[in-house]
Design a protein around this motif. Sequence first.
Motif, PDB file in Angstrom:
ATOM      1  N   LYS A   1     -54.478  -3.315 -50.277  1.00 18.45           N
ATOM      2  CA  LYS A   1     -54.011  -4.587 -49.716  1.00 18.45           C
ATOM      3  C   LYS A   1     -54.233  -4.623 -48.204  1.00 18.45           C
ATOM      4  O   LYS A   1     -54.646  -5.632 -47.643  1.00 18.45           O
ATOM      5  CB  LYS A   1     -52.531  -4.809 -50.051  1.00 18.45           C
ATOM      6  N   MET A   2     -53.976  -3.493 -47.552  1.00 25.15           N
ATOM      7  CA  MET A   2     -54.154  -3.420 -46.098  1.00 25.15           C
ATOM      8  C   MET A   2     -55.631  -3.374 -45.716  1.00 25.15           C
ATOM      9  O   MET A   2     -56.081  -4.168 -44.882  1.00 25.15           O
ATOM     10  CB  MET A   2     -53.422  -2.198 -45.529  1.00 25.15           C
ATOM     11  N   SER A   3     -56.398  -2.460 -46.307  1.00 27.65           N
ATOM     12  CA  SER A   3     -57.782  -2.258 -45.858  1.00 27.65           C
ATOM     13  C   SER A   3     -58.724  -3.373 -46.297  1.00 27.65           C
ATOM     14  O   SER A   3     -59.633  -3.729 -45.557  1.00 27.65           O
ATOM     15  CB  SER A   3     -58.303  -0.903 -46.326  1.00 27.65           C
ATOM     16  N   VAL A   4     -58.522  -3.942 -47.469  1.00 21.90           N
ATOM     17  CA  VAL A   4     -59.427  -4.980 -47.970  1.00 21.90           C
ATOM     18  C   VAL A   4     -58.991  -6.368 -47.501  1.00 21.90           C
ATOM     19  O   VAL A   4     -59.806  -7.145 -47.001  1.00 21.90           O
ATOM     20  CB  VAL A   4     -59.528  -4.939 -49.516  1.00 21.90           C
ATOM     21  N   LEU A   5     -57.716  -6.671 -47.660  1.00 22.30           N
ATOM     22  CA  LEU A   5     -57.230  -8.037 -47.396  1.00 22.30           C
ATOM     23  C   LEU A   5     -56.600  -8.216 -46.020  1.00 22.30           C
ATOM     24  O   LEU A   5     -56.366  -9.346 -45.606  1.00 22.30           O
ATOM     25  CB  LEU A   5     -56.220  -8.447 -48.465  1.00 22.30           C
ATOM     26  N   GLY A   6     -56.288  -7.138 -45.349  1.00 26.95           N
ATOM     27  CA  GLY A   6     -55.663  -7.254 -44.044  1.00 26.95           C
ATOM     28  C   GLY A   6     -54.165  -7.486 -44.075  1.00 26.95           C
ATOM     29  O   GLY A   6     -53.582  -7.957 -43.099  1.00 26.95           O
ATOM     30  N   VAL A   7     -53.516  -7.155 -45.205  1.00 24.32           N
ATOM     31  CA  VAL A   7     -52.054  -7.246 -45.257  1.00 24.32           C
ATOM     32  C   VAL A   7     -51.507  -6.225 -44.271  1.00 24.32           C
ATOM     33  O   VAL A   7     -51.964  -5.083 -44.212  1.00 24.32           O
ATOM     34  CB  VAL A   7     -51.530  -6.972 -46.687  1.00 24.32           C
TER      35      VAL A   7
END
Length: 160
Positions: free
Chosen positions: A60-66
């Motif tokens: 979620k953090m690395s792909v989507l920028g959450v």
Amino acid sequence: MSEDIRALSEKLVGLASHAKLTLSFAESCTGGMAAAAVTDISGASSMFLGSAVTYSNEAKMSVLGVSGDVLERYGAVSSECAEQMAVGSRRIYGSDIAMSVTGIAGPDGGSAEKPVGTVWFGFSDKDGAATFMRAFKGGRKEIREASVKQILFFVIERLS
């Protein structure tokens, strides 16, 4: 795929194609089921750009920028995470519309404040982003299928 999901997918592909709008998803608890439903329909390539299946917080953090702060403060199953997932999907795919889904499909993972069946949805378009939550009943399969139906139904309503 159930007949309900197939009918909703056909309607969605038709509406988005007619409106010349593109769509993308960010999926967690559905694991790509929404993308599979849409891409099962002939002609989906004219309107569907892709789906990021981000099951882990790291993805979620690395792909989507959450943001890590959102995940730490509110958790992956939250309005804040669903919003950032939808915004991230729209950004990485360049779609007109993006939907996200993150929830607890069970049978484990629920808590008193977030029981099994708690699912957050995010929506993002040129006008901004919004989220909503649904509490589904049933087992893992039923919760995931209900989540896919909700995604499809929501986008159809926005396009109608």
